[in-house]
Design a protein around this motif. Structure first.
Motif, short mmCIF file in Angstrom:
data_model
loop_
_atom_site.label_atom_id
_atom_site.label_comp_id
_atom_site.label_asym_id
_atom_site.label_seq_id
_atom_site.Cartn_x
_atom_site.Cartn_y
_atom_site.Cartn_z
N LEU A 106 -14.76 35.60 26.32
CA LEU A 106 -15.49 36.75 25.85
C LEU A 106 -15.67 38.00 27.00
O LEU A 106 -15.98 37.53 28.11
N LEU A 140 -18.17 41.44 18.54
CA LEU A 140 -18.64 39.97 19.00
C LEU A 140 -18.23 39.64 20.46
O LEU A 140 -18.86 38.74 20.88
N GLY A 141 -17.74 40.69 21.31
CA GLY A 141 -17.59 40.57 22.66
C GLY A 141 -16.00 40.43 22.91
O GLY A 141 -15.66 40.07 23.97
N LEU A 188 -13.00 33.67 22.85
CA LEU A 188 -14.33 33.50 22.99
C LEU A 188 -14.60 31.78 23.19
O LEU A 188 -15.09 31.22 22.21
N ASP A 231 -16.97 30.06 25.28
CA ASP A 231 -17.91 29.73 25.88
C ASP A 231 -18.92 28.77 24.82
O ASP A 231 -19.64 27.98 25.52
N SER A 232 -18.67 28.91 23.57
CA SER A 232 -19.26 27.83 22.57
C SER A 232 -18.45 27.83 21.29
O SER A 232 -17.64 28.51 20.88
N ASP A 269 -19.50 27.73 18.59
CA ASP A 269 -20.06 28.64 17.47
C ASP A 269 -19.32 29.90 17.74
O ASP A 269 -19.09 30.83 16.82
N ASN A 270 -19.05 30.66 18.95
CA ASN A 270 -18.69 31.86 19.21
C ASN A 270 -17.29 31.60 18.82
O ASN A 270 -16.51 32.82 18.11
N ARG A 293 -17.19 32.03 14.94
CA ARG A 293 -17.50 33.44 14.68
C ARG A 293 -16.25 34.44 14.70
O ARG A 293 -15.82 35.22 13.85
N GLN A 294 -15.45 34.19 15.88
CA GLN A 294 -14.26 34.87 16.21
C GLN A 294 -13.24 34.70 15.06
O GLN A 294 -12.53 35.68 14.32
#
Length: 423
Positions: free
Chosen positions: A39, A77-78, A390, A392-393, A395-396, A399-400
């Motif tokens: 991210l 989303l980053g 992404l 870091d988790s 979930d992220n 989402r990506q």
């Protein structure tokens, strides 16, 4: 089957990697390849462009504003930079970019930027294997031990019971040692220039018991495709990547796709690749050496060209393409990223919201995540490359994956995105 014409597929006017690589891990649990993630919260500069040909001839339905909205949704989303390309025929490309090419700058993402395609390269390897099958040089039900005697052995691994078909379909049970498997920035800096020979990669896998007996399950295995590369070399007596180059890349005019070997940098132009580690630290991971066959570098135009030709019947005879599209369900872990997904011989089948399904092979490594897709006849193709993973988790990472999958679905269904999740 070899091509007879170097211009089998028209070269689009302008251009636009994953998860399945499973090359990111955390203590105690391996994440799907889509979770290679990074991210980068990078400024607000957004560049969206549409080629002149697309303005003139893009079909009604999914258009410039829709592609811009979908790339912007991914960036939000980053993700540092996004480039996407939708191809519907010669000179009929929609191209959009969002974000920036380098964090902390206003440098736009190049529309024809190169990126690491990672596991998308598995479709190239599978294509060559099926061409060799068609030429009678291999059989899908050949055992691994017949072609590579004694190599797959020990800890209940048995190449005498494992077939080429199972390697292609990830049903061999071979366990993957995550490579390079950076879990911290320190590991990245220490190991980014490490190299592994194919035999070393297989030997690492042989230290583990198989995930299941051959044919008794499904589990993504990069090592299986390393073995396929070795089998190609044994049968042809040439480097596997030369077979890919001569049989696929050159005939299709994929001149921007190459294997970097021991060179850690990408040829320009390209956006930098970033990874967000589980600690939340953001690192530029553009410079790295990745194990083959997952180290290919490409462009969205080249990836679209490949899937257009493959699904359009220009690469394999109809019978071999049908075998390639003979699928099995993926496991529960991957179902989270590919709902109702099924895996063939180097091809992934996923449902479309408008009915039917599409074919693809995404990839992710070295900070780049790539999703792609083609309709059943290859007439409509799309590739989206993201220059941040992404990780870091979970979930992220999910989402990506979902945001990029939505873009692919909207583009292939030719329906304007409405901002709603298809999941």
């Amino acid at each position: 089957m070899r091509f007879t014409s170097p211009n089998a597929v028209p070269h689009p006017d302008t251009p636009v990697s994953g998860r399945p690589d499973r090359q990111h891990r955390r203590t105690g649990k391996r994440w799907p390849a889509a979770v290679v993630a990074v991210l980068v919260i990078a400024g607000t500069a957004v560049a969206v462009r549409l080629s002149a040909d697309a303005r003139d001839s893009a079909a009604p339905g999914y258009g410039q504003d829709d592609l811009r909205r979908d790339t912007d949704a991914i960036e939000a989303l980053g993700v540092t930079g996004v480039q996407a390309r939708v191809t519907t025929g010669p000179g009929r490309d929609l191209v959009a970019t969002s974000g920036v090419a380098e964090a902390g700058t206003n440098r736009p993402v190049p529309r024809d930027g190169r990126f690491r395609m990672a596991s998308t390269g598995k479709a190239l390897v599978a294509t060559v294997v099926l061409q060799l099958v068609d030429e009678g040089k291999l059989a899908l039900d050949d055992t691994v031990d017949r072609r590579l005697p004694g190599l797959v052995d020990g800890n209940s691994n048995d190449g005498r019971r494992m077939t080429i078909r199972q390697l292609l379909q990830h049903t061999s049970g071979i366990h993957d040692d995550d490579l390079p498997g950076y879990t911290t920035p320190q590991e990245y800096y220490e190991r980014r220039y490490d190299t592994y020979s194919p035999r070393q990669i297989v030997a690492l896998a042989m230290r583990h018991r198989p995930d299941f007996p051959p044919g008794a399950g499904w589990s993504y295995s990069n090592t299986g495709y390393v073995l396929l590369g070795m089998i190609i070399e044994k049968v042809t007596e040439r480097p596997w990547h030369k077979e890919v180059e001569d049989r696929v890349l050159k005939p299709l005019g994929m001149g921007h796709t190459y294997l970097p070997g021991s060179t850690p940098a990408l040829r320009p132009p390209h956006a930098n690749g970033y990874q967000v580690f589980p600690s939340g630290e953001r690192v530029d991971v553009t410079e790295v050496i990745l194990p083959d066959p997952g180290s290919y570098v490409s462009t969205t135009a080249d990836v679209n060209r490949f899937f257009q030709a493959l699904l359009g019947g220009k690469v394999l005879p109809r019978a071999r393409l049908a075998e390639m599209r003979d699928t099995v369900p993926v496991n529960k872990e991957m179902q989270a990223f590919w709902p109702y997904g099924r895996y063939g011989l180097g091809l992934v089948e996923r449902p479309l919201s408008c009915g039917g399904s599409y074919w693809s092979h995404e990839g992710g490594n070295g900070g780049y995540i790539t999703l792609n897709g083609a309709t059943d006849d290859g007439r409509r193709t799309v590739t989206v490359s993201m220059s941040t993973a992404l990780g870091d988790s979970p979930d992220n990472a999910l989402r990506q994956e979902q945001a990029a999958s939505n873009l692919v679905d909207h583009a292939l269904c030719d329906t304007p995105g409405n901002g709603q999740d298809r999941y």
